[in-house]
Design an enzyme around this catalytic site. Structure first.
Site, PDB file in Angstrom:
ATOM      1  N   TYR A  17      19.472  32.459  27.110  1.00  0.00           N
ATOM      2  CA  TYR A  17      20.210  32.708  28.351  1.00  0.00           C
ATOM      3  C   TYR A  17      20.072  31.542  29.330  1.00  0.00           C
ATOM      4  CZ  TYR A  17      20.873  37.478  26.766  1.00  0.00           C
ATOM      5  OH  TYR A  17      21.255  38.569  26.050  1.00  0.00           O
ATOM      6  N   TYR A 144      19.264  48.333  26.758  1.00  0.00           N
ATOM      7  CA  TYR A 144      19.379  47.010  26.137  1.00  0.00           C
ATOM      8  C   TYR A 144      18.968  47.136  24.674  1.00  0.00           C
ATOM      9  CZ  TYR A 144      18.743  42.262  24.692  1.00  0.00           C
ATOM     10  OH  TYR A 144      18.835  41.098  23.980  1.00  0.00           O
ATOM     11  N   ASP A 245      15.328  53.107  19.629  1.00  0.00           N
ATOM     12  CA  ASP A 245      15.067  51.667  19.576  1.00  0.00           C
ATOM     13  C   ASP A 245      13.701  51.436  20.222  1.00  0.00           C
ATOM     14  OD1 ASP A 245      14.813  48.980  20.046  1.00  0.00           O
ATOM     15  OD2 ASP A 245      16.836  48.701  20.851  1.00  0.00           O
ATOM     16  N   LYS A 274       9.499  42.939  17.260  1.00  0.00           N
ATOM     17  CA  LYS A 274       8.602  42.299  18.240  1.00  0.00           C
ATOM     18  C   LYS A 274       7.130  42.321  17.821  1.00  0.00           C
ATOM     19  CE  LYS A 274      11.544  42.791  22.319  1.00  0.00           C
ATOM     20  NZ  LYS A 274      11.685  41.430  22.805  1.00  0.00           N
TER      21      LYS A 274
HETATM   22  N1  PMP Z   1      16.043  46.221  21.357  1.00  0.00           N
HETATM   23  C1  PMP Z   1      15.205  46.141  22.399  1.00  0.00           C
HETATM   24  C2  PMP Z   1      14.777  47.394  23.109  1.00  0.00           C
HETATM   25  C3  PMP Z   1      14.741  44.882  22.818  1.00  0.00           C
HETATM   26  O1  PMP Z   1      13.928  44.805  23.890  1.00  0.00           O
HETATM   27  C4  PMP Z   1      15.155  43.727  22.103  1.00  0.00           C
HETATM   28  C5  PMP Z   1      14.674  42.347  22.491  1.00  0.00           C
HETATM   29  N2  PMP Z   1      14.456  42.084  23.810  1.00  0.00           N
HETATM   30  C6  PMP Z   1      16.016  43.879  21.018  1.00  0.00           C
HETATM   31  C7  PMP Z   1      16.430  45.142  20.675  1.00  0.00           C
HETATM   32  C8  PMP Z   1      16.500  42.691  20.253  1.00  0.00           C
HETATM   33  O2  PMP Z   1      15.495  42.112  19.515  1.00  0.00           O
HETATM   34  P1  PMP Z   1      15.602  40.578  19.063  1.00  0.00           P
HETATM   35  O3  PMP Z   1      15.543  39.773  20.322  1.00  0.00           O
HETATM   36  O4  PMP Z   1      14.404  40.393  18.176  1.00  0.00           O
HETATM   37  O5  PMP Z   1      16.885  40.428  18.324  1.00  0.00           O
END
Ligand code: PMP
Length: 430
Positions: A17, A144, A245, A274
């Site tokens: 970003y 998100y 998620d 993560k």
């Molecule tokens: N879902 C959530 C809740 C996240 O916080 C993130 C990453 N910030 C993602 C999906 C996407 O993961 P990545 O950046 O490894 O593609």
């Protein structure tokens, strides 16, 4: 790193970003150890970010390094089509054992966003196999889920600028963001619009997708566990799948192993990423139930139509297995509880500061929401000068340190935030 390296970086390398034509400064890090990042100029920073939720055990952990070295001596990678290997089996055994009971079938992929793509595709293929054309997802504002297109289509429409993507993204259904906070008393009105959307559109909804309890990048908001329970009940009543998620929240960050545990519910599909590898490398997992997996597999396609090149990468699996083994030794529970106590004591009183709109803490996550947006370059420089690595965005200054941080270093992080709030020059006009 030389100034020439930095100039090359600025001129040729995209950062997350970040503008390519007017990039904000980047700080060269040459090594990392425990809770410290080592800058090229010799300064050492206390890390408040865990490299975006990931490095829960701290950097350069000997057991994680050992797992990588042992695996590397065997093989770094081998294709997963028609082949399996001990690292993947050991990791998936742990994942199946530690996640809620109904989740039994694991799909390994390369990143969080891909885990979300996989989850959404699973839901779509599940309904296709059942002969129903369900193509929509119901989700929450302020959510998100990643930066790829399907993930983006269920991100908050304002934050992820759906107006920029008019005509590119499918139109999904957005319920208002939950308003009742984690510690509030529950009010049934909070779920009313979600329930109404479900009632009206159930026949066309493939799945609900949400971040359980913590809405992360969309606002660092902590909502009421009863909301999640009500979502589970509504999904059951309307026979809609629930995708959780937990890419950010998974593996202890919120004080429970998984955020779903706060509500004592299990999703039909769970996304992890993560912290899965302890922040050493990229890997994600999407888990689902036997029923969903079998329905997909018995459908017209005869299989789930996905299979990335680096699926089940042995190095990533081996280090993830080692990270989960460390986690399952159980110290995280006391560590996260201690971080939570200290964050509450240090950050919650800042709620009365004139620059602060709100202060909130859950598990090892501490958030100060300021009244004015931060001046990113200025506040970043200020924090580095204070010897800490804290990377705010918008009006959110937040901490999610490695679980192994001690009280003194955590105090340096919270003191740096407190000091920043007294510096009007670090903020932009509201
Ligand atoms: N879902 C959530 C809740 C996240 O916080 C993130 C990453 N910030 C993602 C999906 C996407 O993961 P990545 O950046 O490894 O593609």
């Amino acid at each position: 790193m030389t100034s020439d390296d930095l100039a090359f970086d600025r001129d040729h390398i995209w950062h997350p970003y970040t503008s390519m034509s007017e990039p904000l400064p980047c700080y060269p890090v040459v090594s990392a150890q425990g809770v410290h990042l080592q800058l090229a100029d010799g300064r050492q920073l206390v890390d408040g970010m865990s490299s975006w939720w990931a490095a829960i055990h701290g950097y350069n952990h000997p057991r994680l390094n050992q797992a990588l070295q042992t695996q590397m001596a065997q093989m770094s990678h081998v294709m997963f089509g028609g082949i399996t290997h001990p690292a993947a089996v050991a990791l998936c055994r742990r994942l199946v054992a530690m996640t809620p009971a109904p989740l039994e079938c694991v799909f390994l992929a390369d990143s969080g966003s891909v885990a979300v793509e996989v989850a959404m595709k699973m839901a779509l293929q599940y309904w296709q196999a059942r002969g129903e054309r369900r193509q929509r997802f119901l989700t929450l504002r302020r959510g998100y889920h990643g930066d790829t297109f399907s993930a983006m289509s269920v991100c908050d429409p304002d934050n992820s600028m759906h107006n920029l993507w008019q005509g590119y993204l499918p139109n999904h259904l957005f319920a208002p963001a939950p308003q009742r906070r984690f510690d509030d008393s529950w009010d049934e009105a909070d779920i009313a619009e979600f329930a109404a959307l479900m009632e009206t559109h159930a026949d066309s909804i493939a799945a609900v997708i949400l971040e359980p309890i913590v809405q992360g990048a969309g606002g660092m908001r902590f909502y009421h566990p009863r909301y999640l329970q009500r979502v589970r009940e509504l999904c059951d009543r309307h026979q809609v799948l629930l995708i959780a998620d937990e890419i950010a929240t998974g593996f202890g960050r919120t004080g429970e192993l998984f955020a779903c545990d706060h509500a004592d519910i299990a999703p039909d599909i769970l996304c992890l990423g993560k912290a899965l590898t302890g922040g050493t490398m990229t890997l994600s997992a999407t888990l689902t139930t036997r029923v969903v997996a079998n329905t997909i597999s018995n459908g017209a396609a005869g299989c789930f139509m996905h299979g990335p090149t680096f699926m089940g990468n042995p190095l990533a699996c081996a280090v993830a297995e080692a990270s989960l083994a460390l986690l399952q030794e159980g110290e995280w529970k006391q560590q996260v509880a201690a971080i939570e106590r200290q964050l509450r004591a240090a950050l919650l009183p800042l709620a009365s500061h004139p620059q602060v709109e709100d202060a909130r803490v859950l598990g090892a996550i501490g958030v100060i929401e300021s009244r004015q947006p931060v001046n990113m370059a200025a506040i970043q420089r200020f924090f580095v000068d204070q010897g800490v690595w804290i990377r705010p965005f918008g009006r959110l200054i937040y901490l999610m340190p490695p679980y192994v941080i001690d009280a003194d270093r955590l105090a340096r992080l919270t003191q740096a935030i407190e000091a920043a709030l007294d510096r009007p020059d670090l903020f932009l006009p509201a």
